[in-house]
Design an enzyme around this catalytic site. Structure first.
Site, PDB file in Angstrom:
ATOM      1  N   LYS A 100       0.865  -1.180   0.000  1.00  0.00           N
ATOM      2  CA  LYS A 100       0.000   0.000   0.000  1.00  0.00           C
ATOM      3  C   LYS A 100       0.895   1.221   0.000  1.00  0.00           C
ATOM      4  O   LYS A 100       2.063   1.167   0.406  1.00  0.00           O
ATOM      5  CB  LYS A 100      -0.890   0.026   1.248  1.00  0.00           C
ATOM      6  CG  LYS A 100      -2.160   0.851   1.089  1.00  0.00           C
ATOM      7  CD  LYS A 100      -3.250   0.095   0.349  1.00  0.00           C
ATOM      8  CE  LYS A 100      -4.548   0.850   0.385  1.00  0.00           C
ATOM      9  NZ  LYS A 100      -5.656   0.072  -0.202  1.00  0.00           N
ATOM     10  N   GLY A 104     -21.712   5.722   4.155  1.00  0.00           N
ATOM     11  CA  GLY A 104     -20.835   6.160   3.079  1.00  0.00           C
ATOM     12  C   GLY A 104     -21.403   5.803   1.732  1.00  0.00           C
ATOM     13  O   GLY A 104     -21.523   4.623   1.385  1.00  0.00           O
ATOM     14  N   GLY A 160     -20.075   6.809  -1.201  1.00  0.00           N
ATOM     15  CA  GLY A 160     -19.037   7.202  -2.131  1.00  0.00           C
ATOM     16  C   GLY A 160     -18.816   6.163  -3.204  1.00  0.00           C
ATOM     17  O   GLY A 160     -19.758   5.576  -3.739  1.00  0.00           O
ATOM     18  N   VAL A 173     -17.839   3.037  -3.389  1.00  0.00           N
ATOM     19  CA  VAL A 173     -18.375   1.688  -3.233  1.00  0.00           C
ATOM     20  C   VAL A 173     -19.820   1.703  -2.758  1.00  0.00           C
ATOM     21  O   VAL A 173     -20.668   0.964  -3.264  1.00  0.00           O
ATOM     22  CB  VAL A 173     -17.503   0.870  -2.247  1.00  0.00           C
ATOM     23  CG1 VAL A 173     -18.119  -0.499  -1.972  1.00  0.00           C
ATOM     24  CG2 VAL A 173     -16.088   0.720  -2.799  1.00  0.00           C
ATOM     25  N   GLY A 174     -20.118   2.552  -1.780  1.00  0.00           N
ATOM     26  CA  GLY A 174     -21.438   2.560  -1.172  1.00  0.00           C
ATOM     27  C   GLY A 174     -22.572   2.797  -2.148  1.00  0.00           C
ATOM     28  O   GLY A 174     -23.641   2.201  -2.029  1.00  0.00           O
TER      29      GLY A 174
END
Length: 354
Positions: free
Chosen positions: A77, A177, A179, A181-182
């Protein structure tokens, strides 16, 4: 933090380019299964220590996620420290791309919080180790599409385990959320016959919900959401959503969401179990995105990637049964499976090929 107190990571790289303002950290947790793959988070951390702590936690999580997804990829990451609205530029992203390239394929990057498909197109101008690019530039496009699909599959498995049917029809799901994905997850849930209650700190996301899915019930904040009469809680924003304050008041019987690192600390898994709340480990159910960008490495085929992401249903189902058989929380069972695969498959690297 001690310079070598890095939670067993293979490599941690600090990157700085003064001219563009770039300050980045790349964490490679493991390459036992293959080159490390994980997104780049662009976020205004309060301190450098906070940025380092996040990249260490996220890169470790990616190793477990990739292992459980059956990918021949390790975990890594990166974080770029700063406000993307103020600092992000072509020059900064290309400088970052050169640092990624300097690792010579030990780390493949992709999108995460604060970075988007268009950003990966820019990064890819300096390195071939950037995934999550736009379709126009030979990539797979928005990885949140299959992330949401995988979360939905994991939720179906959790529903079957809890209520005996792999459907959310007639259930109420709270989505924190709306955004990347949500918003896709909410669509899948509505199509499946579920009722959706949601919240978001971003007014544009709320406006999207009112326009696109007016049947979604919007509430003021996450505290209100988790105390609502919901069957499933889906954290789809930043990590740490399940903590000592939220779990005691959570009314849902199932937690399945797209956010990374949902457990504030390891003890939360036991607290959820004691309250009779089924938690499907985040890195198992939200692996659809990494499946998508991993497929891009070999020449992206959406149908092939979606089929593999659909397999998250069976993976979650098998994991939940293993947790019952071994008498441990699902999070513990998932860690054991991931660690076993990293050890067993990683051991093959010791076989000399000449």
């Amino acid at each position: 933090m001690d310079v070598f107190d890095t939670d067993g990571h293979e490599q941690v790289v600090f990157c700085q380019d003064r001219d563009t303002g770039l300050k980045a950290i790349i964490g490679i947790y493991s390459t036992a299964l293959g080159p490390a793959l994980g997104g780049t988070r662009f976020y205004p951390y309060e301190t450098e220590e906070a940025a380092l702590a996040d990249v260490l936690k996220l890169s470790r999580g990616m190793a477990y996620k990739n292992a459980m997804a059956g990918l021949d990829l390790g975990g890594g990451k990166a974080v770029i420290w700063g406000d993307p609205a103020r600092l992000k530029s072509e020059a900064l992203l290309r400088a970052y791309g050169r640092f990624v390239d300097s690792l010579r394929g030990r780390y493949y990057t992709a999108c995460d919080v604060g970075t988007y498909v268009q950003d990966m197109d820019v990064v890819a101008r300096e390195t071939r180790y950037a995934t999550g690019r736009s379709v126009e530039h030979g990539g797979a496009g928005d990885s949140s599409v299959l992330t949401a699909w995988g979360v939905f599959q994991g939720m179906r498995a959790a529903a079957e385990h809890t209520w005996g049917t792999p459907s959310l029809a007639g259930r109420t799901v709270g989505v924190a959320g709306l955004g990347k994905v949500g918003k896709y997850l909410a669509g899948h849930l509505l199509d499946d016959g579920a009722s959706v209650v949601a919240t978001d700190v971003n007014e544009s996301a709320l406006a999207w919900a009112r326009t696109t899915h007016p049947q979604i019930t919007l509430v003021a904040d996450t505290d209100t959401l988790i105390a609502s009469d919901i069957d499933v809680y889906a954290p789809c924003a930043l990590g740490g959503a399940l903590n000592d304050d939220t779990v005691p008041v959570l009314r849902a019987k199932v937690v399945t969401g797209g956010a990374n690192n949902q457990l504030a600390h390891a003890g939360i898994s036991k607290l959820l179990e004691d309250r009779g709340i089924l938690y499907t480990p985040d890195y198992v159910v939200n692996a659809g995105g990494v499946i998508q960008v991993a497929d891009e490495i070999h020449g992206f085929n959406f149908d092939r990637a979606k089929l593999r992401a659909t397999g998250i249903f069976e993976t979650t189902r098998r994991l939940l049964q293993l947790a019952v058989d071994e008498g441990v929380p699902p999070a513990v069972a998932a860690d054991r499976l991931a660690e076993r695969r990293m050890a067993e498959v990683g051991r093959l690297r010791s076989i000399y090929l000449g």
